[in-house]
Design a protein around this motif. Structure first.
Motif, PDB file in Angstrom:
ATOM      1  N   LEU A 264      -4.444  34.668 -12.273  1.00 20.99           N
ATOM      2  CA  LEU A 264      -3.521  34.412 -11.962  1.00 20.99           C
ATOM      3  C   LEU A 264      -3.376  35.589 -13.550  1.00 20.99           C
ATOM      4  N   GLU A 265      -3.733  35.431 -14.991  1.00 18.81           N
ATOM      5  CA  GLU A 265      -4.108  36.180 -16.308  1.00 18.81           C
ATOM      6  C   GLU A 265      -3.882  37.969 -15.731  1.00 18.81           C
ATOM      7  N   SER A 266      -4.340  38.393 -15.032  1.00 15.57           N
ATOM      8  CA  SER A 266      -4.486  39.043 -14.189  1.00 15.57           C
ATOM      9  C   SER A 266      -3.595  39.753 -13.691  1.00 15.57           C
ATOM     10  N   ILE A 267      -2.607  38.919 -12.901  1.00 17.35           N
ATOM     11  CA  ILE A 267      -1.522  39.085 -12.513  1.00 17.35           C
ATOM     12  C   ILE A 267      -0.592  38.858 -13.334  1.00 17.35           C
ATOM     13  N   THR A 268      -0.332  37.828 -13.672  1.00 15.62           N
ATOM     14  CA  THR A 268       0.378  37.635 -15.091  1.00 15.62           C
ATOM     15  C   THR A 268       0.693  38.760 -16.303  1.00 15.62           C
ATOM     16  N   GLY A 269      -0.700  39.264 -16.830  1.00 16.69           N
ATOM     17  CA  GLY A 269      -0.411  39.900 -17.537  1.00 16.69           C
ATOM     18  C   GLY A 269      -0.295  41.376 -17.175  1.00 16.69           C
ATOM     19  N   THR A 270      -0.501  42.024 -16.077  1.00 17.74           N
ATOM     20  CA  THR A 270      -0.020  43.396 -15.700  1.00 17.74           C
ATOM     21  C   THR A 270       1.847  43.417 -14.813  1.00 17.74           C
ATOM     22  N   VAL A 271       2.051  41.932 -14.520  1.00 12.27           N
ATOM     23  CA  VAL A 271       3.958  41.648 -14.715  1.00 12.27           C
ATOM     24  C   VAL A 271       3.944  42.374 -16.543  1.00 12.27           C
ATOM     25  N   SER A 272       3.483  41.434 -16.972  1.00 10.22           N
ATOM     26  CA  SER A 272       4.151  41.579 -17.993  1.00 10.22           C
ATOM     27  C   SER A 272       4.653  42.554 -18.639  1.00 10.22           C
ATOM     28  N   PHE A 273       4.112  43.663 -18.397  1.00  7.41           N
ATOM     29  CA  PHE A 273       4.201  45.201 -18.943  1.00  7.41           C
ATOM     30  C   PHE A 273       5.273  45.524 -18.222  1.00  7.41           C
ATOM     31  N   VAL A 274       6.409  44.765 -17.020  1.00  5.03           N
ATOM     32  CA  VAL A 274       7.768  45.163 -16.783  1.00  5.03           C
ATOM     33  C   VAL A 274       8.654  45.360 -17.706  1.00  5.03           C
ATOM     34  N   ARG A 275       7.915  44.620 -18.930  1.00  2.61           N
ATOM     35  CA  ARG A 275       9.478  44.468 -19.823  1.00  2.61           C
ATOM     36  C   ARG A 275       9.282  46.248 -20.827  1.00  2.61           C
ATOM     37  N   LEU A 276       8.246  47.227 -20.597  1.00  3.14           N
ATOM     38  CA  LEU A 276       8.232  48.173 -21.357  1.00  3.14           C
ATOM     39  C   LEU A 276       9.347  48.692 -20.091  1.00  3.14           C
ATOM     40  N   GLY A 277      10.095  48.474 -19.275  1.00  2.36           N
ATOM     41  CA  GLY A 277      10.976  49.470 -18.333  1.00  2.36           C
ATOM     42  C   GLY A 277      12.346  48.418 -18.866  1.00  2.36           C
ATOM     43  N   ALA A 278      12.080  47.269 -19.556  1.00  2.00           N
ATOM     44  CA  ALA A 278      13.141  46.281 -19.809  1.00  2.00           C
ATOM     45  C   ALA A 278      13.583  47.108 -20.777  1.00  2.00           C
ATOM     46  N   PHE A 279      12.549  47.617 -22.451  1.00  2.00           N
ATOM     47  CA  PHE A 279      13.022  47.642 -23.121  1.00  2.00           C
ATOM     48  C   PHE A 279      13.894  48.711 -23.213  1.00  2.00           C
ATOM     49  N   ALA A 280      13.348  49.847 -22.346  1.00  2.00           N
ATOM     50  CA  ALA A 280      13.816  51.180 -22.162  1.00  2.00           C
ATOM     51  C   ALA A 280      15.113  51.512 -21.664  1.00  2.00           C
ATOM     52  N   LEU A 281      15.402  50.567 -20.738  1.00  2.17           N
ATOM     53  CA  LEU A 281      16.741  50.333 -20.360  1.00  2.17           C
ATOM     54  C   LEU A 281      18.145  50.237 -21.496  1.00  2.17           C
ATOM     55  N   ALA A 282      17.078  48.480 -22.707  1.00  2.00           N
ATOM     56  CA  ALA A 282      17.702  48.276 -23.977  1.00  2.00           C
ATOM     57  C   ALA A 282      18.682  49.310 -24.610  1.00  2.00           C
ATOM     58  N   HIS A 283      17.460  50.597 -24.596  1.00  2.00           N
ATOM     59  CA  HIS A 283      17.595  51.577 -25.483  1.00  2.00           C
ATOM     60  C   HIS A 283      18.334  51.924 -24.775  1.00  2.00           C
ATOM     61  N   ALA A 284      18.751  52.503 -23.665  1.00  2.00           N
ATOM     62  CA  ALA A 284      19.830  53.058 -22.910  1.00  2.00           C
ATOM     63  C   ALA A 284      21.107  52.536 -23.269  1.00  2.00           C
ATOM     64  N   ALA A 285      21.240  51.326 -22.762  1.00  2.00           N
ATOM     65  CA  ALA A 285      22.037  50.360 -22.508  1.00  2.00           C
ATOM     66  C   ALA A 285      22.787  50.050 -24.056  1.00  2.00           C
ATOM     67  N   LEU A 286      22.010  49.702 -25.119  1.00  2.00           N
ATOM     68  CA  LEU A 286      22.979  49.712 -26.475  1.00  2.00           C
ATOM     69  C   LEU A 286      23.388  51.251 -26.442  1.00  2.00           C
ATOM     70  N   MET A 287      23.193  52.703 -26.661  1.00  2.00           N
ATOM     71  CA  MET A 287      23.213  53.569 -26.950  1.00  2.00           C
ATOM     72  C   MET A 287      24.979  53.943 -26.651  1.00  2.00           C
ATOM     73  N   LEU A 288      24.983  53.447 -24.537  1.00  2.00           N
ATOM     74  CA  LEU A 288      25.921  53.492 -23.817  1.00  2.00           C
ATOM     75  C   LEU A 288      27.261  52.866 -24.918  1.00  2.00           C
ATOM     76  N   ALA A 289      26.643  51.602 -25.208  1.00  2.00           N
ATOM     77  CA  ALA A 289      28.085  50.620 -25.749  1.00  2.00           C
ATOM     78  C   ALA A 289      28.328  51.102 -27.076  1.00  2.00           C
ATOM     79  N   ILE A 290      27.370  52.330 -27.948  1.00  2.00           N
ATOM     80  CA  ILE A 290      27.562  52.356 -29.112  1.00  2.00           C
ATOM     81  C   ILE A 290      28.452  54.105 -28.358  1.00  2.00           C
ATOM     82  N   PHE A 291      28.414  54.702 -27.764  1.00  3.39           N
ATOM     83  CA  PHE A 291      29.233  55.421 -27.277  1.00  3.39           C
ATOM     84  C   PHE A 291      30.391  55.302 -26.440  1.00  3.39           C
ATOM     85  N   ALA A 292      30.649  54.492 -26.496  1.00  2.00           N
ATOM     86  CA  ALA A 292      32.270  53.757 -25.846  1.00  2.00           C
ATOM     87  C   ALA A 292      32.768  52.497 -26.938  1.00  2.00           C
TER      88      ALA A 292
END
Length: 605
Positions: free
Chosen positions: A510-538
């Protein structure tokens, strides 16, 4: 670099007549980590006296407002210690009495200065209505109290004085207090005093309002400051020398407390690095030195200087044990990689790198973090080019890899791929460590071993084949089942527990599976960065309206980018450490080691 320096257990037998000289030699060469697990209490009373004197000396220095400095006090041997303790005790007690008396006098003068300065503030606050100093000097038939009182209770005192035919003058002294001068006759003195007490007022000394009293107090302060300066000049250097001597004596006594008496002489046990074996044999001219292989030992990491800041992050979690691999180079690589994936922006990366460089050069406390930030800034810059982002603007350059906002599916797959790489590296490090320790059973079938590594990769292959290619995975599932049976069988054999072994296997899977899935947060933070900057431009465009890029727009851009850099820099750093500590380290790192601290005959810092 990958493993701690090899240590040897050493037993040193010292003839009784050479004990002081050999201990001094050990302290000078500084290569022996003494085994303190078998502490004796031969010099406990002397050690206690020394520690008390150090505390007293530091208190005196603090009272004088002087900082310790490193000074040369020469050599001290064990035979010198009783005499030096007596000498230090006599000098410190005499100085402490003088400084304590001076300190008490200083506190009294500080209170007097505070009182006359407060009186001066009150005089200024009421000067438009009354000349307090003149009135005080000429008072004959009526009495006067000058009171500082909380603003919320001032009205009560004013009403009381008025109802008993008293006369008041008042004015706001500060946001929370009012200065009130109350004139009254003898017959209502009790009423006025009770009212002041009830309203939590503080009556000031009338003499403090007189100019000659103020001048006298300030003169006393001037005299005290000269006395204190003379005391500092007269005593501080002597006290610092005494502290340094006492710390050296403490070090000697602590070491002597670790010495065992035997029929052959005095015995000290400890560990030395492999490179220091010849040194310790050569320098100890009167002792018998015996080396043996160390099963467990303090850890001397051989991390390259460039990666030392990352070593502090590793040891902040836990020190690696003696037989463990030094995870710092891998930790550094993954830290920089994950940071860049989550915070990929050319402009922000350059700012972070510059900020890190400044921190590393201009501050001592944040020096290490500054060096880490330089690496992170470079990684952010590289991933900024891969994402095509410069200060959040995704249209200035073409992405070399993909645009996170436009190709979210690729971003998620890339994040999972990074997770697979990190966890696989953890598996490989664990396998290599077990091989080096000759624990071949754990290397093959133990948790984190070869079988579990194969199971992990078969599960990844099954997921890709079933979801992406819609293929038949029965054969692969059968292989995984066989590997699981072997792994669980080994755990049952090793632990002699059936249910516990099944449970551990399930948790590992279970830890191997959930550990891998937890790295999805890398993409989530990359998207959050782009979204924050879009908000600032707006927001910037909304403020500028149809005027284009006016001053309001650029203010929003500057402030917004600063907020993003600081906020994301902090949050991404925390998330990076979380993934490293719990996902990556979880595959191989046990920790619990103790750092190598050689005995050195010098004062503690």
């Amino acid at each position: 670099m990958l493993f701690p320096e090899k240590m040897f257990k050493v037993t040193i037998t010292i003839p009784e007549e050479s004990l002081d000289r050999e201990i001094e030699t050990l302290g000078k060469i500084g290569v022996l980590h003494i085994d303190d697990s078998k502490k004796t209490k031969i010099f406990e009373s002397e050690l206690s006296r020394v520690e008390s004197l150090i505390s007293l000396a530091k208190t005196v220095l603090d009272t004088l407002g002087v900082k310790e400095e490193k000074v040369d006090v020469g050599e001290i041997t064990l035979t010198d210690i009783p005499r030096e303790i007596e000498k230090a005790e006599t000098i410190l007690n005499d100085i402490a009495k003088i400084v304590d008396k001076l300190s008490n006098e200083g506190k009294k003068i500080a209170q007097k200065v505070k009182d006359v300065l407060t009186a001066e503030e009150v005089k200024t606050a009421l000067k438009e209505d009354i000349d307090l100093e003149k009135v005080i000097k000429n008072l004959k038939f009526i009495k006067l109290k000058i009171v500082l009182i909380p603003s919320e209770t001032a009205e009560s005192l004013l009403l009381t004085a008025k109802s008993y035919n008293g006369f008041t003058i008042h004015n706001q002294l500060s946001e929370g207090s009012v200065a009130i001068a109350v004139f009254y006759t003898d017959d209502i003195e009790d009423v006025i005093e009770k009212s002041i007490e009830k309203t939590e007022g503080r009556a000031l000394n009338l003499q403090d309002f007189l100019s000659e009293v103020k001048d006298k107090v300030l003169k006393e302060k001037e005299i005290y400051e000269k006395q204190k300066e003379n005391a500092i000049n007269q005593y501080s250097k002597k006290i610092i020398e005494i502290i340094r001597k006492l710390k050296i004596m403490k070090k000697i006594l602590e070491t002597e407390n670790l010495v065992k008496r035997t029929s052959e002489g005095y015995v000290i046990e400890g560990w030395v690095p492999e490179h220091a074996k010849e040194t310790i044999v050569r320098e100890l001219k009167h002792s018998k030195v015996v080396f043996s292989e160390a099963e467990d030992a303090p850890v001397l990491l051989k991390t390259p200087k460039l990666l030392k800041p990352f070593e502090e992050l590793v040891t902040g979690f836990s020190y690696p044990s003696y037989k463990e691999l030094n995870p710092t180079p891998f930790f550094a690589l993954i830290f920089v990689l994950l940071f860049g994936v989550m915070f990929g922006d050319v402009g922000h990366g350059i700012v972070l790198a510059i900020a890190g460089y400044i921190l590393s050069k201009k501050t001592e406390i944040l020096k290490s973090y500054g060096k880490v930030l330089v690496f992170c800034g470079i990684s952010s810059t590289i991933f900024g080019f891969l994402y095509g982002s410069i200060f959040g603007n995704e249209h200035l350059i073409h992405p070399l890899l993909f645009n996170p906002m436009e190709e979210i599916d690729k971003l998620i797959m890339f994040s999972l791929g990074v997770g697979v790489f990190v966890l696989s590296l953890g598996f490989l490090i664990n396998i290599f460590t077990k091989f080096r320790e000759k624990e071949y059973g754990d290397m093959i079938a133990g948790e984190g071993g070869v079988l579990w590594f194969l199971i992990y990769w078969f599960l990844i292959g099954i997921g890709i084949k079933a979801v992406v290619y819609k293929g038949d995975v029965k054969v692969e599932l059968a292989v995984v089942a066989v590997l699981l049976v072997i792994a669980i069988g080994y755990e049952i054999y090793r632990k002699k527990q059936i249910f516990g072994s099944f449970l551990d296997a399930f948790m590992a899977l279970l830890e191997s599976i959930t550990g891998t899935v937890s790295f999805v947060r890398l993409g989530a933070f990359a998207l959050a960065h782009a979204a924050l900057m879009l908000a600032i431009f707006a927001i910037g465009k909304a403020i500028s309206g149809e005027e284009g890029h006016g001053i309001g727009y650029w203010i929003v851009m500057v402030v917004g980018n600063i907020i993003v850099i600081v906020l994301e820099g902090l949050v991404v750093s925390i998330q990076t450490m979380r993934l490293e500590y719990y996902e990556f380290f979880g595959k191989f790192f046990k920790g619990g080691g103790k750092p190598f601290k050689p005995f050195k005959l010098e004062e503690e810092k």
